[in-house]
Each structure stands twice: as C-alpha cells, then as structure tokens.
Design an enzyme around this catalytic site. Sequence first.
Site, short mmCIF file in Angstrom:
data_model
loop_
_atom_site.label_atom_id
_atom_site.label_comp_id
_atom_site.label_asym_id
_atom_site.label_seq_id
_atom_site.Cartn_x
_atom_site.Cartn_y
_atom_site.Cartn_z
N ARG A 6 1.18 5.47 -7.42
CA ARG A 6 -0.23 5.66 -7.11
C ARG A 6 -0.71 7.02 -7.60
O ARG A 6 0.02 8.00 -7.58
CB ARG A 6 -0.47 5.54 -5.60
CG ARG A 6 -0.60 4.09 -5.15
CD ARG A 6 -0.81 3.99 -3.65
NE ARG A 6 0.33 4.51 -2.93
CZ ARG A 6 0.40 5.70 -2.38
NH1 ARG A 6 -0.64 6.51 -2.41
NH2 ARG A 6 1.49 6.08 -1.76
N LYS A 44 -3.44 -1.22 -1.96
CA LYS A 44 -3.72 -0.11 -1.06
C LYS A 44 -5.24 0.13 -0.93
O LYS A 44 -5.68 0.76 0.02
CB LYS A 44 -3.00 1.15 -1.52
CG LYS A 44 -1.47 1.11 -1.29
CD LYS A 44 -1.08 1.09 0.19
CE LYS A 44 0.23 1.74 0.54
NZ LYS A 44 1.39 0.96 0.94
N HIS A 95 -0.09 1.57 8.91
CA HIS A 95 0.78 1.55 7.73
C HIS A 95 2.19 1.27 8.23
O HIS A 95 2.97 2.19 8.49
CB HIS A 95 0.70 2.88 6.98
CG HIS A 95 1.40 2.86 5.65
ND1 HIS A 95 2.04 3.94 5.11
CD2 HIS A 95 1.52 1.86 4.74
CE1 HIS A 95 2.54 3.61 3.93
NE2 HIS A 95 2.25 2.36 3.69
N SER A 111 6.17 6.10 2.31
CA SER A 111 6.86 5.40 1.22
C SER A 111 8.33 5.79 1.17
O SER A 111 8.68 6.97 1.27
CB SER A 111 6.17 5.76 -0.09
OG SER A 111 6.69 4.97 -1.12
N LYS A 149 10.37 0.63 5.49
CA LYS A 149 9.51 -0.42 6.10
C LYS A 149 9.88 -1.80 5.54
O LYS A 149 10.14 -2.74 6.28
CB LYS A 149 8.02 -0.16 5.80
CG LYS A 149 7.44 1.07 6.44
CD LYS A 149 5.94 1.20 6.18
CE LYS A 149 5.55 1.34 4.72
NZ LYS A 149 6.12 2.52 4.04
N THR A 150 9.87 -1.90 4.21
CA THR A 150 10.09 -3.20 3.58
C THR A 150 11.54 -3.66 3.78
O THR A 150 11.78 -4.80 4.20
CB THR A 150 9.76 -3.11 2.07
OG1 THR A 150 8.38 -2.70 1.94
CG2 THR A 150 9.96 -4.44 1.37
N ASP A 173 4.04 -4.04 5.08
CA ASP A 173 3.34 -2.77 4.77
C ASP A 173 2.06 -2.45 5.53
O ASP A 173 1.77 -1.29 5.77
CB ASP A 173 3.05 -2.74 3.26
CG ASP A 173 2.77 -1.35 2.73
OD1 ASP A 173 3.54 -0.43 3.07
OD2 ASP A 173 1.79 -1.17 2.00
N ARG A 224 9.61 -1.98 -8.88
CA ARG A 224 9.14 -2.81 -7.76
C ARG A 224 9.27 -4.30 -8.06
O ARG A 224 9.27 -4.73 -9.21
CB ARG A 224 7.64 -2.54 -7.53
CG ARG A 224 7.31 -1.12 -7.12
CD ARG A 224 7.38 -0.97 -5.63
NE ARG A 224 6.99 0.36 -5.21
CZ ARG A 224 6.65 0.66 -3.95
NH1 ARG A 224 6.65 -0.26 -3.02
NH2 ARG A 224 6.33 1.89 -3.64
N1 LIG Z 1 19.48 3.37 5.99
C1 LIG Z 1 18.52 2.88 5.21
N2 LIG Z 1 17.46 2.25 5.74
C2 LIG Z 1 16.46 1.77 4.96
N3 LIG Z 1 16.45 1.87 3.61
C3 LIG Z 1 17.49 2.48 3.01
C4 LIG Z 1 18.55 3.02 3.77
N4 LIG Z 1 19.45 3.55 2.91
C5 LIG Z 1 18.96 3.37 1.68
N5 LIG Z 1 17.78 2.71 1.71
C6 LIG Z 1 16.95 2.40 0.51
O1 LIG Z 1 15.75 3.13 0.67
C7 LIG Z 1 14.64 2.39 0.19
C8 LIG Z 1 13.64 2.13 1.30
O2 LIG Z 1 12.48 1.67 0.67
P1 LIG Z 1 11.44 0.66 1.27
O3 LIG Z 1 12.09 -0.24 2.26
O4 LIG Z 1 10.73 0.03 0.13
O5 LIG Z 1 10.48 1.69 2.00
P2 LIG Z 1 8.94 1.55 2.33
O6 LIG Z 1 8.62 0.09 2.38
O7 LIG Z 1 8.81 2.24 3.64
O8 LIG Z 1 8.24 2.27 1.22
C9 LIG Z 1 15.18 1.09 -0.37
O9 LIG Z 1 15.37 1.26 -1.74
C10 LIG Z 1 16.53 0.96 0.37
O10 LIG Z 1 17.48 0.24 -0.38
C1 LIG Z 2 2.86 0.31 -2.24
C2 LIG Z 2 3.22 1.47 -1.79
O1 LIG Z 2 3.81 1.54 -0.55
P1 LIG Z 2 5.31 1.68 -0.04
O2 LIG Z 2 6.00 2.63 -0.95
O3 LIG Z 2 5.13 2.21 1.35
O4 LIG Z 2 5.97 0.32 -0.07
C3 LIG Z 2 2.91 2.68 -2.57
O5 LIG Z 2 3.09 3.77 -2.01
O6 LIG Z 2 2.46 2.56 -3.71
MN LIG Z 3 7.18 -1.01 1.30
#
Ligand SMILES: Nc1ncnc2c1ncn2[C@@H]1O[C@H](COP(=O)(O)OP(=O)(O)O)[C@@H](O)[C@H]1O
Ligand SMILES: C=C(OP(=O)(O)O)C(=O)O
Ligand SMILES: [Mn+2]
Length: 536
Positions: free
Chosen positions: A61, A201, A220, A238, A242-243, A257, A322
């Site tokens: 972003r 977003k 969020h 980020s 979360k995901t 999200d 992604r």
């Molecule tokens: N203990 C953990 N808990 C959650 N994610 C982890 C952990 N260790 C490593 N990761 C990695 O960190 C990243 C978390 O990203 P994501 O779930 O997409 O976060 P968000 O959705 O909050 O942006 C993923 O690439 C995941 O594989």
């Molecule tokens: C889509 C996004 O959210 P997140 O990294 O929390 O998944 C982003 O920050 O561009």
């Molecule tokens: Mn996410």
Amino acid sequence: MKAHGVFNTAQGLEKNGIAGASAVYYNLSEPQLYEYALSRGEAELAAGGALVARTGEHTGRSAKDKFVVRDGIVEDHVWWDNNKPMAPDAFERLYTDMLAATNGKELFVQDLTGGADAEHAINVRVVTEKAWHSLFIRNLLIRPDRAALKNFAPQMTIIDLPSFRADPVKHGCRTETVIAVDLTRMIVLIGGTSYAGEMKKSVFTALNYLLPGRGVMPMHCSANVGPNGDAAVFFGLSGTGKTTLSADPERTLIGDDEHGWGPDGIFNFEGGCYAKTIRLSAEAEPEIHATTQRFGTVLENVILDADRKPDFDNGSLTENTRCAYPLHFIPNASDTGNAGHPANIIMLTADAFGVMPPIAKLTPAQAMYHFLSGYTAKVAGTEKGVTEPEATFSTCFGAPFMPRHPSEYGNLLRELIAEHGVDCWLVNTGWTGGAYGVGQRMPIKATRALLRAALDGSLNAAEFRTDPNFGFAVPVAVAGVDSSILDPRSTWADKAAYDAQATRLSSMFRDNFDKFEGHVDLEVMDAAPVFLEAAE
Ligand SMILES: Nc1ncnc2c1ncn2[C@@H]1O[C@H](COP(=O)(O)OP(=O)(O)O)[C@@H](O)[C@H]1O
Ligand SMILES: C=C(OP(=O)(O)O)C(=O)O
Ligand SMILES: [Mn+2]
C-alpha cells in the site's frame, strides 16, 4: 460504449460519468476474467490453476499517497491529524482527469457488497482497467447472486486506473500515485499503483467512517467461531498473524481482515481473504497453501519456477507476496459471514524485540490501552547488517484506515467488551529467545496451542504471574506448551540485555501514549507499562 455481461441497465457506467470507453465488461465470471487477463498479457497461469500477476513498482500500500477530501460535511468528523486532507476542487480536477483517461479503454466492472450483515452493508461498484484486478476484488468482496445484479444500485464507487499518472500540482497529491477518498459521495480514485490491496482497504476505510454513527464497531481484525458458537476476533497490524491464525481447522472462519461488531454480533465486511505467501508452507498452513494450487486464486508478485509452480521462497519482487481467494476456498469457512458476540478478543503483536510474552491476559483497561497503542515491531531486514527492529504504534491496530478519532472506536469497543463480558488477550507472534537477529520467530504451533487454551476457556484456570514491565497477567504453565517460552526473559541468554530492551520498549509505549492523555480515563492511563531500571 459496448456493454458486455450482466448488470442493471439503469445503472450503466454513464451514471458514473464514463461514456467514452471502448468496451465495458460487467460482472464477468472467473473463467472470463482469466481469459481476458491472459489474452491481454496481464497475467500468467500457474501450475495448479492460479492466476499470477505482477504489480510493478508498488508491491504494497502507498499509505503516504492516500488522501481524504476535506469538505464541509466530513470536516468535523474526520481525524485530520491522521488523514491527509485533499481540497474538494483538487479532487474534482483529479476526478475529471481520471474519467477522461477512461476514454478509448476497455473497462471491467464488478458490482459487489461490503458487509455480510444486510442492515449495514454497502453496495460497491469497482471499475478497473485490469481484468486481474476485477478478479481480485470479486474474490475479496461479497458477490451478489446473478439475479440481484439486475437491480444493483451502487452506493460507493472505486475507480482504479494503474496507468493514470497524477500531477501533484494540479491534483493536490504528493506523487504520481494517488488514493483519493471522498467520504461524502463515497467515491475512491486510485491511480499510479497496481497493488490490488488498495481496493479492499478503500472499502474498509469507507465502512470505518460510516458504521460508528450506526452503533457498529468496525475492526481491523480476523474472526472465527468455535463449535459451541464462541466467536473470537484477532486484532493486529499487517504481518502479526490475523490471516494465518484465523484459518484454524477446529473453528469456522468468518473472515481474515475486516469486521463489524453490532447489536447482533460480528460480521465480515468481505467475502474473501488476502494471505501472505512468503515462505508459505503446506505443513504449517495447509488450508491457505491449498488455495494457491487451484483455479480462481490470484497470486500477486509470486515467482513461478520452470514448471510454473509457485516458488514461495522467492521474494525477489517483494516480501509482500500474496494470494487472494474467496472465503469458501478455506474448507471450514462460514457461508453467512456472521457470528454472535465474541467470547474472546485477541490482540496480536509481532514483537521483534522479543520482550513480550507469547500470551498475556488483559484487564478491560489494559485491553483499551493496547488497542489505542496498536503496537507491533517490524524487522528492518532488507539492508545487510541492519538487525535492529523498528517499533510501530498504529492506533486501533489500523491507523491508515481510520477516518475518525481513535477515541470513537475505543469508546465503542470498551462498551462492547463490558456489555458482553469479553476476555481479552495479548498474543506475541514475534520473537522469542532474543530480539530479531538473535532469537527466532515464535513457532506457529506454539501460538496455536496457546490460542486453543485461551479460546476454549481452559487458560482462565491457569496460574498467572504479573509481568513486571507491562503489568498484565502471564500464565506460568499451559498444557502442551513448553513452559520455558512463557517467560520471555528466561528465553534470553543475556538477562541484562532483556531488561534493557524491556525498559526501552516500555518507554516507547509511554511516549507514544502521551497523545491520549485527556482522551481516556485514569484507569486506562494507569495500564501503561511501568519504568523499571534495567538490572546490572
Ligand atoms: N507464530 C506465528 N503466528 C502467526 N504467524 C506467524 C507465526 N510465525 C510466523 N508467522 C508468519 O507470519 C505471517 C503472518 O502474516 P498474516 O497472517 O498474513 O498477518 P496479517 O493477516 O495480520 O497481516 C505469515 O507469513 C506467517 O506464516
Ligand atoms: C491487505 C493488507 O492487510 P494485511 O497485511 O493486514 O493482511 C495490507 O496491509 O495491504
Ligand atoms: Mn491478513
């Protein structure tokens, strides 16, 4: 203008001021969008069937290029310290120029919904010059059924033209890239970037503006629900998990999200997920990995090997690779996007300083303190030899998407937590055994085991100690988890270094929170970490 596809003929693009496009493709289905994306040279096909696109210069972003139109209607409701204003006349010039830029182009339109609760939903029309963007947003938002499209009336319009180049002097922006949000007319103009996340977003930003006035808390966060109907929400910036953590085979996925929390419970704003794929492992994240091996998923900036198989270890375009897929690609996803009031709130942080425990129980005042702080730490990473992490404080765990003052969101959340007696937890998915560069990332397995204990209620019965810096309650032992990781200090070889780092982080929290003095009561101010002298 030749129109193709299904749409409400009384709501053609002419209504949006677009009359000179060479062709308009309305609400194309996935196979059609694949054909256009491939034949136009926008994307490649991966082994397994995913569509792979590259975004060029912008692989994340462009937060600094996002603007909110400052008109007399939103003037008193937007938190201008956090949102960059754009003058209405500058927006008007940008709008005119972007509409003109659609002349002679083929355009793709998706008519979709933001908000799985019909009472609080918004109909969003997304106009893109790229077919792959049309597929992306179709995956991400809620897809009305074919019959409903004939009566679709847009309440919000996003126009996304990556080839457009903004002019800072004429359009009142910063660079050639612009994300301009008119909250009064609900128009979002995106130019000069191909990063698809800007679109989703933008819908979030609009709902974050609209919903608090209707008594709905926009968040969020990701969300899932257990077999007993016990919902959980996971706030976090980020990269905090979360995901990853919301995709849990033992719980039904609500969304990854963006959610609202209203009088009837929680609801997803979206109909799809946007997961990170860097170093994605089939073993650690089987549900998410499986989405990358099938038709319909969009892979963004992922490199393919000679056999066209995605190489998730390759971060040569960006670390922010992604995949975007509809919710039902996760086996146990909800088909309503709704759940009851949450029993648990998890606040995720990826503490790269390695100071925070992997889980802590928060009092309601501490929960408010951490919600308003919105702490995580990023690893500087890319520059050789730079190992010092960088702290981020982003209020409400999502400052770039919050048009209103954080106290509006904070007060809503506080009331909801009290009304529904929600248990709140802080979970560190970041570093253990030392800071980034010395220790390692918390194993996903350990985080999941701790979450399971928190969500099934068993963790409430554990013995707790009080963290000397942060004042929150930290469990001493959890079944199935190596107790040594529960106390971060014990995982550091150098205890004095831990104490010094903890003291530094505490003072960063306190400095950041100064701005909330006068906006929160003393109880929340008192939830700040204390100053401990670093031990010798
Ligand atoms: N203990 C953990 N808990 C959650 N994610 C982890 C952990 N260790 C490593 N990761 C990695 O960190 C990243 C978390 O990203 P994501 O779930 O997409 O976060 P968000 O959705 O909050 O942006 C993923 O690439 C995941 O594989
Ligand atoms: C889509 C996004 O959210 P997140 O990294 O929390 O998944 C982003 O920050 O561009
Ligand atoms: Mn996410």
